[in-house]
Design a protein around this motif. Structure first.
Motif, short mmCIF file in Angstrom:
data_model
loop_
_atom_site.label_atom_id
_atom_site.label_comp_id
_atom_site.label_asym_id
_atom_site.label_seq_id
_atom_site.Cartn_x
_atom_site.Cartn_y
_atom_site.Cartn_z
N GLU A 12 110.97 70.94 -0.55
CA GLU A 12 111.95 70.25 -1.38
C GLU A 12 112.00 68.76 -1.06
O GLU A 12 112.12 67.93 -1.97
CB GLU A 12 113.33 70.88 -1.18
N CYS A 13 111.89 68.41 0.21
CA CYS A 13 111.88 66.99 0.58
C CYS A 13 110.65 66.28 0.03
O CYS A 13 110.75 65.14 -0.46
CB CYS A 13 111.91 66.86 2.10
N GLN A 14 109.51 66.95 0.06
CA GLN A 14 108.30 66.36 -0.50
C GLN A 14 108.43 66.16 -2.01
O GLN A 14 108.01 65.12 -2.54
CB GLN A 14 107.10 67.23 -0.16
N CYS A 15 108.99 67.15 -2.68
CA CYS A 15 109.18 67.03 -4.13
C CYS A 15 110.12 65.89 -4.48
O CYS A 15 109.88 65.13 -5.42
CB CYS A 15 109.71 68.34 -4.70
N ARG A 16 111.19 65.75 -3.71
CA ARG A 16 112.14 64.67 -3.97
C ARG A 16 111.50 63.30 -3.70
O ARG A 16 111.75 62.34 -4.45
CB ARG A 16 113.38 64.85 -3.10
N SER A 17 110.70 63.21 -2.67
CA SER A 17 110.03 61.95 -2.38
C SER A 17 109.07 61.57 -3.50
O SER A 17 109.02 60.41 -3.93
CB SER A 17 109.27 62.05 -1.05
N ILE A 18 108.32 62.55 -3.98
CA ILE A 18 107.39 62.29 -5.08
C ILE A 18 108.14 61.87 -6.34
O ILE A 18 107.73 60.94 -7.06
CB ILE A 18 106.52 63.53 -5.35
N MET A 20 111.10 60.37 -6.49
CA MET A 20 111.66 59.04 -6.31
C MET A 20 110.59 57.96 -6.48
O MET A 20 110.84 56.92 -7.09
CB MET A 20 112.31 58.95 -4.92
N ILE A 21 109.39 58.21 -5.94
CA ILE A 21 108.30 57.24 -6.11
C ILE A 21 107.90 57.12 -7.57
O ILE A 21 107.67 56.03 -8.09
CB ILE A 21 107.10 57.66 -5.23
N ALA A 22 107.84 58.27 -8.27
CA ALA A 22 107.49 58.25 -9.69
C ALA A 22 108.54 57.52 -10.52
O ALA A 22 108.21 56.77 -11.45
CB ALA A 22 107.31 59.67 -10.20
N LEU A 23 109.81 57.70 -10.17
CA LEU A 23 110.89 57.02 -10.88
C LEU A 23 110.82 55.51 -10.65
O LEU A 23 111.02 54.72 -11.58
CB LEU A 23 112.24 57.55 -10.42
N LEU A 24 110.50 55.10 -9.42
CA LEU A 24 110.36 53.67 -9.13
C LEU A 24 109.20 53.08 -9.91
O LEU A 24 109.32 51.98 -10.50
CB LEU A 24 110.17 53.47 -7.63
N GLN A 25 108.08 53.77 -9.94
CA GLN A 25 106.92 53.28 -10.70
C GLN A 25 107.24 53.19 -12.18
O GLN A 25 106.83 52.23 -12.86
CB GLN A 25 105.72 54.18 -10.46
N ARG A 26 107.96 54.16 -12.70
CA ARG A 26 108.33 54.14 -14.12
C ARG A 26 109.23 52.96 -14.44
O ARG A 26 109.02 52.27 -15.45
CB ARG A 26 109.02 55.45 -14.48
N ASP A 27 110.22 52.69 -13.60
CA ASP A 27 111.13 51.57 -13.86
C ASP A 27 110.40 50.24 -13.79
O ASP A 27 110.68 49.33 -14.59
CB ASP A 27 112.28 51.60 -12.85
N GLU A 107 123.13 59.20 -6.91
CA GLU A 107 123.26 58.03 -6.05
C GLU A 107 121.88 57.47 -5.68
O GLU A 107 121.70 56.25 -5.62
CB GLU A 107 124.03 58.39 -4.78
N ALA A 108 120.92 58.37 -5.43
CA ALA A 108 119.57 57.92 -5.13
C ALA A 108 118.91 57.29 -6.34
O ALA A 108 118.16 56.32 -6.22
CB ALA A 108 118.73 59.09 -4.62
N VAL A 109 119.21 57.82 -7.52
CA VAL A 109 118.67 57.24 -8.76
C VAL A 109 119.18 55.81 -8.94
O VAL A 109 118.42 54.89 -9.28
CB VAL A 109 119.07 58.10 -9.97
N VAL A 110 120.47 55.60 -8.69
CA VAL A 110 121.05 54.26 -8.81
C VAL A 110 120.41 53.31 -7.80
O VAL A 110 120.10 52.15 -8.12
CB VAL A 110 122.57 54.32 -8.61
N THR A 111 120.21 53.78 -6.57
CA THR A 111 119.58 52.95 -5.54
C THR A 111 118.17 52.55 -5.94
O THR A 111 117.75 51.39 -5.76
CB THR A 111 119.55 53.70 -4.21
N ILE A 112 117.41 53.49 -6.49
CA ILE A 112 116.04 53.19 -6.91
C ILE A 112 116.04 52.17 -8.04
O ILE A 112 115.23 51.24 -8.06
CB ILE A 112 115.33 54.48 -7.34
N LYS A 113 116.95 52.32 -8.99
CA LYS A 113 117.01 51.38 -10.10
C LYS A 113 117.43 49.99 -9.65
O LYS A 113 116.92 48.98 -10.15
CB LYS A 113 117.95 51.92 -11.19
#
Length: 237
Positions: A12-18, A20-27, A107-113
């Motif tokens: 689950e931690c690996q999936c969440r990390s992937i 978050m990285i994909a969301l950052l790249q998309r933004d 909260e993590a989504v907001v931090t990434i954005k």
């Protein structure tokens, strides 16, 4: 059972990390394609710095005295230009509602954005600030204090801007309202950032201003993502 639980938690931690990285790249990709990212903030920053000598005059002594304030105000206003894009694009196409059901907390989504906004807006301003500082009469040896203050302070501007953007998400033409909301919140960052750079230029101890500016940035990224996520959940109901 414990081994299976540990493997499940690790997966689950690996999936969440992937994710978050994909969301950052998309933004980052959307910021470049949609405009209002790298070029607009830097261009506005350049225009502000060029207009100030036209209004004050060509006296380099006077320009060097106000250079820190001009650079900080220009960087602050340049960050405000693209704040409404932090959540508006995702809100318009429905992606923001899907992020509520994502495997990572809102909260993590907001931090990434907020972090992606800093990369596309704040970081380019930090990079070009030495060149613009030279135009305002700063010495090469003094540019480091301007760069350090902007490097520490501009992430707080993005975090505060993300909070303001969460308050105005879904409001048509909410750009002016967003500016009115976040500009008063930018005042502590502006004061201590400019104070730190000014004391560094005057060879005065600026450790106090440096610590306070760092504390403001850390507090912004520690507290405001939770407040932004709370406001987004209310607005998306």
């Amino acid at each position: 059972y414990r081994r299976l639980s540990h493997k499940k938690w690790k997966f689950e931690c690996q999936c969440r990390s992937i994710f978050m990285i994909a969301l950052l790249q998309r933004d980052l990709l959307l910021a470049v394609r949609a405009g209002g990212g790298f070029g607009l903030g830097v261009a506005f920053f350049l225009i502000v710095v060029v207009l100030v000598p036209l209004g004050i005059g060509p006296d380099m002594v006077i320009l060097s005295k106000v250079s820190v304030g001009v650079l900080w105000v220009g960087a602050l206003l340049a960050c405000v230009l693209s704040l409404d894009r932090i959540f508006s694009l995702d809100y318009d196409d429905g992606t923001l509602e899907l992020l509520l059901t994502s495997p990572i907390p809102l909260e993590a989504v907001v931090t990434i954005k907020a972090f992606s906004h800093w990369i596309t807006t704040g970081l380019p301003l930090v990079v070009v600030s030495p060149i613009l500082g030279l135009l305002l009469g700063l010495q090469v040896s003094d540019l480091k204090w301007v760069v350090i203050s902007l490097l520490i302070g501009t992430p707080a501007l993005s975090a505060i801007g993300a909070f303001g953007a969460s308050l105005t998400v879904g409001i048509r033409r909410g750009g002016l309202l967003l500016s009115l909301l976040v500009l008063p919140l930018y005042v502590p960052t502006l004061i201590f950032g400019a104070n730190m750079a000014t004391k560094g230029l005057e060879d005065v101890s600026n450790n106090g201003a440096l610590l306070i500016l760092t504390a403001v940035t850390l507090a912004a990224f520690s507290i405001l993502p939770f407040a932004s996520a709370f406001v987004l959940r209310i607005n998306l109901r």
